[in-house]
Design an enzyme around this catalytic site. Structure first.
Site, mmCIF file in Angstrom:
data_model
loop_
_atom_site.group_PDB
_atom_site.id
_atom_site.type_symbol
_atom_site.label_atom_id
_atom_site.label_comp_id
_atom_site.label_asym_id
_atom_site.label_seq_id
_atom_site.Cartn_x
_atom_site.Cartn_y
_atom_site.Cartn_z
ATOM 1 N N SER A 182 0.805 -1.224 0.000
ATOM 2 C CA SER A 182 0.000 0.000 0.000
ATOM 3 C C SER A 182 0.834 1.267 0.000
ATOM 4 C CB SER A 182 -0.951 -0.004 1.191
ATOM 5 O OG SER A 182 -0.236 -0.141 2.402
ATOM 6 N N HIS A 210 -5.309 -3.039 -2.968
ATOM 7 C CA HIS A 210 -4.928 -2.089 -4.025
ATOM 8 C C HIS A 210 -4.784 -2.751 -5.387
ATOM 9 C CE1 HIS A 210 -4.308 1.164 -1.157
ATOM 10 N NE2 HIS A 210 -3.804 0.240 -0.360
ATOM 11 N N LYS A 239 -11.821 0.872 -2.059
ATOM 12 C CA LYS A 239 -10.838 1.605 -2.876
ATOM 13 C C LYS A 239 -11.318 1.646 -4.326
ATOM 14 C CE LYS A 239 -7.654 1.152 0.795
ATOM 15 N NZ LYS A 239 -6.764 0.318 1.595
HETATM 16 C C1 LIG Z 1 -6.856 0.046 3.022
HETATM 17 C C2 LIG Z 1 -6.272 -1.296 3.279
HETATM 18 C C3 LIG Z 1 -6.938 -2.223 4.087
HETATM 19 C C4 LIG Z 1 -8.171 -1.873 4.867
HETATM 20 O O1 LIG Z 1 -9.288 -1.801 4.064
HETATM 21 P P1 LIG Z 1 -10.538 -0.891 4.560
HETATM 22 O O2 LIG Z 1 -11.663 -1.390 3.741
HETATM 23 O O3 LIG Z 1 -10.145 0.513 4.274
HETATM 24 O O4 LIG Z 1 -10.702 -1.154 6.018
HETATM 25 C C5 LIG Z 1 -6.407 -3.477 4.195
HETATM 26 N N1 LIG Z 1 -5.266 -3.810 3.572
HETATM 27 C C6 LIG Z 1 -4.593 -2.950 2.805
HETATM 28 C C7 LIG Z 1 -3.341 -3.390 2.124
HETATM 29 C C8 LIG Z 1 -5.060 -1.660 2.646
HETATM 30 O O5 LIG Z 1 -4.373 -0.772 1.928
#
Ligand SMILES: *Cc1c(COP(=O)(O)O)cnc(C)c1O
Length: 385
Positions: A182, A210, A239
């Site tokens: 991330s 991602h 996302k």
């Molecule tokens: C954003 C993220 C999460 C968490 O997801 P949410 O739906 O925002 O709680 C988990 N793992 C990674 C790698 C992330 O970037």
């Protein structure tokens, strides 16, 4: 409580002196990739809304319609009265996209990892986690009570060394990694990791927060590695899908176990119908528009080429600055030029690697990407020793 407030005040002062205090900044999304912050209109390179689907008319309409038809909330845990039929539809669509037997939807990605890992692992087991994996993988590992050891980032030799020395004394072994990292934007070598997992009888969890929607025509990171067997494919709806929520795609048996044992599903309220409907509408768009899903990576590649950085592997491009102060300064300079690029500081990234984390979206024009590259290049020139 005087001692409580004194504790909080001292902590904040200590963080402030190290440029590590964080503050919430009210920010409103405008059209396209624009946002309003502090009365100013900025173009955001810090949203994870890679396909701009949170703003898409069909996705918004689906969410609005579901809220009007079914209510604003889910009313209870999915196991009580919160299992709206839309969640089952969504699980079918997610498992189809990922090519798995089944899927389980959670309230968020964070809740998915903190529910899935402790449901499968416990004391006597071993979890090997990539050193740069997301905070919620570490949180899930900690909650499980299993012994948890970091392996060096994307280092197959280090992973194999640990499997060799620790496998025989552990019960079950889980290897957990981000698919797309991330804060670095690089990919885990899932093919080779999966081969090691097969050799040492370890289970593989890949967090595709991602990757889904933006890699391999939207199918995500694992689809880039046709030989990889990834039995635990976790991700988020928050996302590229532009909604909110998390999921785990896997076999029928694993998903059935999660639905009866994952504490973040059993003891938390179900996902609101509007979030499920929005994610379903987003999946329609992703599955019917492969060219759209390729845009964020193409823009990231154009940016990395313009700056002579290693070719981008995902829509995320890090520009490592070093100290937290310098990263904040770089971010402020970009803001003065009309760009929102948030500085990422420890403990989100290791000490001394504070950075600009630039996230590309289908909504960015090529001209905006090139102007950003010019400003970032100037900042890097000024920072060079
Ligand atoms: C954003 C993220 C999460 C968490 O997801 P949410 O739906 O925002 O709680 C988990 N793992 C990674 C790698 C992330 O970037």
């Amino acid at each position: 409580m005087q001692s409580l407030d004194a504790f909080a005040g001292d902590k904040l002062t200590a963080l402030e002196t190290r440029s590590l205090r964080r503050r919430l900044q009210p920010t409103r999304r405008l059209e396209g990739a624009f946002v309003e912050r502090g009365g100013r209109r900025l173009i955001s390179f810090s949203c994870n809304d890679y396909l701009n689907l949170s703003q898409h008319p069909a996705v918004r309409a689906a969410a609005a319609e579901a809220a009007l038809n079914y209510g604003a909330g889910a009313s209870a845990s999915r196991l009580v009265t919160g299992d709206h039929p839309l969640l089952g539809d969504l699980e079918k669509r997610l498992s189809r996209l990922k090519g798995t037997e089944a899927a389980c939807v959670f309230g968020s990605g964070y809740l998915a990892n903190t529910g899935v890992i402790p449901a499968l692992m416990g004391p006597g087991d071993l979890i090997l986690v990539d050193a740069l994996a997301h905070a919620c993988i570490w949180a899930g590992a900690k909650l499980s009570g299993a012994r948890t050891v970091a392996f060096l980032h994307n280092d197959l030799a280090d992973l194999e060394r640990l499997l060799k020395s620790e496998r025989t004394t552990a019960g079950h072994v889980l290897v957990a990694t981000d698919g797309v990292f991330s804060m670095d934007g690089d990919l885990a070598p899932l093919g080779q990791i999966s081969a090691l997992c097969a050799q040492y009888d370890a289970w593989l969890l890949a967090d595709d927060a991602h990757g889904v929607g933006v890699l391999a025509e939207g199918r995500g990171t694992a689809a880039l590695f046709p030989d990889a067997e990834v039995p635990l494919q976790m991700g988020t709806l928050s996302k590229a899908l532009g909604s909110y929520g998390g999921y785990l795609c896997g076999s029928r048996a694993v998903v059935d176990l999660l639905k009866t044992r994952a504490r973040t599903l059993v003891y938390a309220t179900g996902l609101p119908p509007a979030s499920a409907a929005a994610a379903l509408a987003a999946l329609d768009i992703i599955e019917s528009q492969p060219a759209l899903t390729a845009l964020p990576l193409a823009k990231a590649r154009a940016f990395s080429a313009a700056l002579d950085l290693p070719p981008a592997q995902s829509p995320i491009v890090p520009v490592v600055i070093g100290s937290a102060e310098a990263a904040l300064e770089a971010s402020a300079r970009l803001e003065a030029e009309g760009f929102l690029v948030v500085a990422i500081r420890p403990p989100t990234v290791p000490d001394g690697t504070a950075r600009l984390r630039i996230a590309f979206s289908a909504a960015h024009s090529d001209a905006e990407v090139m102007r950003l590259a010019e400003v970032v290049a100037a900042i890097r020139r000024d920072l060079a020793p």
